[in-house]
Scaffold this motif. Structure first.
Motif, PDB file in Angstrom:
ATOM      1  N   MET A   1     -12.492  -7.881  -0.221  1.00 22.40           N
ATOM      2  CA  MET A   1     -13.593  -7.106  -0.421  1.00 22.40           C
ATOM      3  C   MET A   1     -12.603  -5.853  -1.417  1.00 22.40           C
ATOM      4  O   MET A   1     -13.322  -5.460  -2.314  1.00 22.40           O
ATOM      5  CB  MET A   1     -14.088  -6.252   0.578  1.00 22.40           C
ATOM      6  CG  MET A   1     -13.082  -5.520   1.243  1.00 22.40           C
ATOM      7  SD  MET A   1     -13.914  -4.357   2.414  1.00 22.40           S
ATOM      8  CE  MET A   1     -12.857  -3.517   3.408  1.00 22.40           C
ATOM      9  N   GLY A   2     -11.372  -6.135  -1.496  1.00 17.92           N
ATOM     10  CA  GLY A   2     -10.582  -5.049  -2.255  1.00 17.92           C
ATOM     11  C   GLY A   2     -10.361  -5.653  -3.681  1.00 17.92           C
ATOM     12  O   GLY A   2      -9.750  -5.146  -4.508  1.00 17.92           O
ATOM     13  N   GLY A   3     -11.106  -7.058  -3.869  1.00 16.64           N
ATOM     14  CA  GLY A   3     -11.105  -7.317  -5.205  1.00 16.64           C
ATOM     15  C   GLY A   3     -12.291  -7.032  -6.211  1.00 16.64           C
ATOM     16  O   GLY A   3     -12.494  -7.296  -7.256  1.00 16.64           O
ATOM     17  N   ARG A   4     -13.172  -6.226  -5.401  1.00 18.61           N
ATOM     18  CA  ARG A   4     -14.589  -5.799  -5.839  1.00 18.61           C
ATOM     19  C   ARG A   4     -14.629  -4.173  -5.948  1.00 18.61           C
ATOM     20  O   ARG A   4     -15.143  -3.505  -6.571  1.00 18.61           O
ATOM     21  CB  ARG A   4     -15.685  -6.261  -5.025  1.00 18.61           C
ATOM     22  CG  ARG A   4     -15.697  -7.832  -5.113  1.00 18.61           C
ATOM     23  CD  ARG A   4     -16.360  -8.683  -6.397  1.00 18.61           C
ATOM     24  NE  ARG A   4     -17.586  -8.197  -6.621  1.00 18.61           N
ATOM     25  CZ  ARG A   4     -18.634  -8.898  -6.173  1.00 18.61           C
ATOM     26  NH1 ARG A   4     -18.444  -9.839  -5.083  1.00 18.61           N
ATOM     27  NH2 ARG A   4     -19.755  -8.468  -6.525  1.00 18.61           N
ATOM     28  N   VAL A   5     -13.862  -3.605  -4.744  1.00 17.39           N
ATOM     29  CA  VAL A   5     -13.934  -2.160  -4.440  1.00 17.39           C
ATOM     30  C   VAL A   5     -12.429  -1.726  -4.237  1.00 17.39           C
ATOM     31  O   VAL A   5     -11.653  -2.483  -3.763  1.00 17.39           O
ATOM     32  CB  VAL A   5     -14.533  -1.933  -2.909  1.00 17.39           C
ATOM     33  CG1 VAL A   5     -14.721  -0.465  -2.922  1.00 17.39           C
ATOM     34  CG2 VAL A   5     -16.148  -2.464  -3.252  1.00 17.39           C
ATOM     35  N   ALA A   6     -12.358  -0.452  -4.839  1.00 18.22           N
ATOM     36  CA  ALA A   6     -10.811  -0.062  -4.789  1.00 18.22           C
ATOM     37  C   ALA A   6     -10.817   1.008  -3.781  1.00 18.22           C
ATOM     38  O   ALA A   6     -11.654   1.857  -4.021  1.00 18.22           O
ATOM     39  CB  ALA A   6     -10.377   0.418  -6.051  1.00 18.22           C
ATOM     40  N   PHE A   7      -9.885   1.057  -2.997  1.00 22.83           N
ATOM     41  CA  PHE A   7      -9.732   2.143  -2.169  1.00 22.83           C
ATOM     42  C   PHE A   7      -8.341   2.892  -2.244  1.00 22.83           C
ATOM     43  O   PHE A   7      -7.469   2.461  -2.982  1.00 22.83           O
ATOM     44  CB  PHE A   7      -9.466   1.607  -0.501  1.00 22.83           C
ATOM     45  CG  PHE A   7     -10.732   1.005  -0.287  1.00 22.83           C
ATOM     46  CD1 PHE A   7     -11.854   1.702  -0.025  1.00 22.83           C
ATOM     47  CD2 PHE A   7     -10.739  -0.388   0.301  1.00 22.83           C
ATOM     48  CE1 PHE A   7     -13.166   0.784   0.667  1.00 22.83           C
ATOM     49  CE2 PHE A   7     -11.639  -1.112   0.649  1.00 22.83           C
ATOM     50  CZ  PHE A   7     -13.165  -0.407   0.910  1.00 22.83           C
ATOM     51  N   PRO A   8      -8.179   4.239  -2.005  1.00 26.38           N
ATOM     52  CA  PRO A   8      -6.934   5.136  -1.930  1.00 26.38           C
ATOM     53  C   PRO A   8      -5.783   4.400  -1.461  1.00 26.38           C
ATOM     54  O   PRO A   8      -5.701   3.262  -0.528  1.00 26.38           O
ATOM     55  CB  PRO A   8      -7.151   6.257  -1.152  1.00 26.38           C
ATOM     56  CG  PRO A   8      -8.654   6.262  -0.988  1.00 26.38           C
ATOM     57  CD  PRO A   8      -9.199   5.132  -1.014  1.00 26.38           C
ATOM     58  N   LEU A   9      -4.648   4.625  -2.280  1.00 22.12           N
ATOM     59  CA  LEU A   9      -3.474   4.150  -2.177  1.00 22.12           C
ATOM     60  C   LEU A   9      -3.072   2.486  -2.247  1.00 22.12           C
ATOM     61  O   LEU A   9      -2.206   1.840  -1.684  1.00 22.12           O
ATOM     62  CB  LEU A   9      -2.910   4.349  -0.485  1.00 22.12           C
ATOM     63  CG  LEU A   9      -2.911   5.934  -0.180  1.00 22.12           C
ATOM     64  CD1 LEU A   9      -2.277   6.066   0.964  1.00 22.12           C
ATOM     65  CD2 LEU A   9      -1.907   6.810  -1.186  1.00 22.12           C
ATOM     66  N   GLY A  10      -4.292   1.826  -2.784  1.00 22.78           N
ATOM     67  CA  GLY A  10      -3.988   0.347  -2.889  1.00 22.78           C
ATOM     68  C   GLY A  10      -3.923   0.060  -4.491  1.00 22.78           C
ATOM     69  O   GLY A  10      -4.503  -1.230  -4.501  1.00 22.78           O
TER      70      GLY A  10
ATOM     71  N   TYR B   1       0.785  -1.142  -0.172  1.00 24.59           N
ATOM     72  CA  TYR B   1      -0.003  -0.069  -0.090  1.00 24.59           C
ATOM     73  C   TYR B   1       0.780   1.331   0.040  1.00 24.59           C
ATOM     74  O   TYR B   1       1.924   1.266   0.436  1.00 24.59           O
ATOM     75  CB  TYR B   1      -1.054  -0.178   1.301  1.00 24.59           C
ATOM     76  CG  TYR B   1      -1.760  -1.247   1.128  1.00 24.59           C
ATOM     77  CD1 TYR B   1      -2.977  -1.052   0.859  1.00 24.59           C
ATOM     78  CD2 TYR B   1      -1.535  -2.317   2.073  1.00 24.59           C
ATOM     79  CE1 TYR B   1      -3.927  -2.092   1.005  1.00 24.59           C
ATOM     80  CE2 TYR B   1      -2.276  -3.250   2.271  1.00 24.59           C
ATOM     81  CZ  TYR B   1      -3.722  -3.342   1.634  1.00 24.59           C
ATOM     82  OH  TYR B   1      -4.240  -4.174   1.791  1.00 24.59           O
ATOM     83  N   GLY B   2       0.557   2.410  -0.692  1.00 23.73           N
ATOM     84  CA  GLY B   2       1.153   3.701  -0.693  1.00 23.73           C
ATOM     85  C   GLY B   2       0.967   4.186  -2.153  1.00 23.73           C
ATOM     86  O   GLY B   2       0.682   3.639  -2.886  1.00 23.73           O
ATOM     87  N   PRO B   3       1.773   5.274  -2.273  1.00 21.51           N
ATOM     88  CA  PRO B   3       1.703   5.996  -3.700  1.00 21.51           C
ATOM     89  C   PRO B   3       2.517   5.277  -4.420  1.00 21.51           C
ATOM     90  O   PRO B   3       3.471   4.803  -4.115  1.00 21.51           O
ATOM     91  CB  PRO B   3       2.215   7.553  -3.159  1.00 21.51           C
ATOM     92  CG  PRO B   3       2.151   7.388  -1.641  1.00 21.51           C
ATOM     93  CD  PRO B   3       2.126   6.470  -1.055  1.00 21.51           C
ATOM     94  N   LEU B   4       1.961   5.251  -5.647  1.00 16.09           N
ATOM     95  CA  LEU B   4       2.534   4.354  -6.620  1.00 16.09           C
ATOM     96  C   LEU B   4       4.368   4.947  -6.676  1.00 16.09           C
ATOM     97  O   LEU B   4       5.320   4.187  -7.002  1.00 16.09           O
ATOM     98  CB  LEU B   4       2.092   4.483  -8.106  1.00 16.09           C
ATOM     99  CG  LEU B   4       2.775   3.608  -9.102  1.00 16.09           C
ATOM    100  CD1 LEU B   4       2.741   2.046  -8.909  1.00 16.09           C
ATOM    101  CD2 LEU B   4       1.738   3.672 -10.307  1.00 16.09           C
ATOM    102  N   GLU B   5       4.380   6.315  -6.868  1.00 16.61           N
ATOM    103  CA  GLU B   5       5.635   6.717  -7.006  1.00 16.61           C
ATOM    104  C   GLU B   5       6.707   6.355  -5.745  1.00 16.61           C
ATOM    105  O   GLU B   5       7.753   6.426  -6.156  1.00 16.61           O
ATOM    106  CB  GLU B   5       5.610   8.456  -6.816  1.00 16.61           C
ATOM    107  CG  GLU B   5       5.128   9.310  -7.876  1.00 16.61           C
ATOM    108  CD  GLU B   5       5.393  10.419  -7.512  1.00 16.61           C
ATOM    109  OE1 GLU B   5       6.418  11.198  -7.986  1.00 16.61           O
ATOM    110  OE2 GLU B   5       4.357  11.159  -7.329  1.00 16.61           O
ATOM    111  N   ALA B   6       6.157   5.907  -4.711  1.00 17.32           N
ATOM    112  CA  ALA B   6       7.124   5.703  -3.717  1.00 17.32           C
ATOM    113  C   ALA B   6       7.464   4.058  -3.546  1.00 17.32           C
ATOM    114  O   ALA B   6       7.951   3.679  -2.744  1.00 17.32           O
ATOM    115  CB  ALA B   6       6.449   5.910  -2.287  1.00 17.32           C
ATOM    116  N   THR B   7       7.106   3.379  -4.712  1.00 16.81           N
ATOM    117  CA  THR B   7       6.991   1.919  -4.718  1.00 16.81           C
ATOM    118  C   THR B   7       8.156   1.696  -5.909  1.00 16.81           C
ATOM    119  O   THR B   7       8.022   2.165  -6.826  1.00 16.81           O
ATOM    120  CB  THR B   7       5.577   1.356  -4.941  1.00 16.81           C
ATOM    121  OG1 THR B   7       4.520   2.053  -4.115  1.00 16.81           O
ATOM    122  CG2 THR B   7       5.596   0.040  -4.954  1.00 16.81           C
ATOM    123  N   SER B   8       8.983   0.698  -5.485  1.00 17.60           N
ATOM    124  CA  SER B   8      10.002   0.364  -6.518  1.00 17.60           C
ATOM    125  C   SER B   8       9.349  -0.835  -7.215  1.00 17.60           C
ATOM    126  O   SER B   8       8.309  -1.348  -6.872  1.00 17.60           O
ATOM    127  CB  SER B   8      10.985  -0.534  -5.456  1.00 17.60           C
ATOM    128  OG  SER B   8      10.657  -1.681  -5.000  1.00 17.60           O
TER     129      SER B   8
END
Length: 269
Positions: free
Chosen positions: A134-143, A87-94
């Motif tokens: 539930m995150g396979g049906r609904v998307a939340f911020p930073l995920g 989880y987190g901003p895409l920019e911060a992810t390797s």
């Protein structure tokens, strides 16, 4: 005769509780994990085999499936539970983390399924339960990474339900919401650093919003998994937990714009 289940990610959390439940109900259990040498509880049971299986290691998958079949004669149910969340901003992810997320949650699930399928196809029956969210049906911020992987699990499972139904194998999805387990501690969380202060408010609002959700017990999710594995129905999806049912129903009932407004209010965006 007792039936046999193979469960990935059995060392902790939902996987462990599911292995306990199947064992208590008289099933033979192939409890797989990356570090079986640290296991002590399951070794006490005659109807449990603890085996090494890392979903990113094809040889370990093959060896665990072969050993499980030798031990119990068959695999009636496969539960693809192993996974984690980034989880987190895409920019911060390797890119390394991006690959690890999909290699574990998607490619690993497919690899284990492929290894078990020849056995199930030869017998003309079997059930595969893929643990989504539930995150396979609904998307939340930073995920973006976690949701991307679980949306993939939803799609591939739905497609496989037709493909494998033709050879007598049922395929199911269990969709837990927030759960009282070690999933959070095993997840990779990336907050914005000083070079990206633009994300700070979103990170703060997201953490606060998740803290308000009512987490289910792992035993409740295990019961849902057991039902999916044993009910004999062609039903595809099994939400588990109050928040999972709430968000999935909300997403089904609202159009994109309305649902986006609802989430933005929840996450103080």
């Amino acid at each position: 005769m007792s039936q046999t289940v193979l469960i990935t990610g059995s060392s902790t959390g939902i996987g462990r509780e599911t292995a306990r439940l199947f064992q208590a109900r008289g099933w033979n259990v192939i409890a797989t994990m990356r570090t079986p040498e640290s296991e002590s509880e399951f070794d006490r049971f005659d109807n449990v085999r603890v085996l090494r299986l890392d979903v990113t290691d094809e040889a370990s998958i093959r060896d665990a499936v072969d050993e499980g079949v030798r031990a119990f004669g068959a695999i009636d149910v496969l539960i693809n539970n192993a996974g984690f969340g980034a989880y987190g901003p895409l920019e911060a992810t390797s890119l390394e983390t991006i690959r690890k997320q999909f290699d574990t949650n998607v490619v690993g699930l497919l690899a284990v399924t492929r290894a078990v399928l020849p056995h199930m196809r030869g017998r003309g029956r079997g059930t595969i339960v893929n643990i989504s969210s539930m995150g396979g049906r609904v998307a939340f911020p930073l995920g973006s990474l976690y949701h991307g992987s679980k949306f993939a699990v939803e799609g591939l499972t739905e497609a496989l339900s037709y493909e494998l139904g033709a050879i007598g194998v049922r395929v199911k999805l269990v969709e837990p919401g927030m759960t009282k387990s070690d999933f959070g501690s095993r997840s990779l969380v990336f907050s914005s650093d000083e070079s990206m202060p633009e994300y700070a408010a979103l990170v703060k609002g997201t953490v606060e919003a998740f803290a308000t959700l009512q987490a289910a017990e792992t035993s409740d999710v295990a019961e849902t998994i057991f039902t999916a594995a044993t009910d004999g129905q062609d039903r595809l999806r099994y939400p588990s937990g109050h928040d999972a049912r709430m968000f999935i129903d909300m997403r089904r009932q609202q159009d994109d714009e309305t649902f986006a407004r609802t989430l933005k209010r929840m996450f103080n965006m």
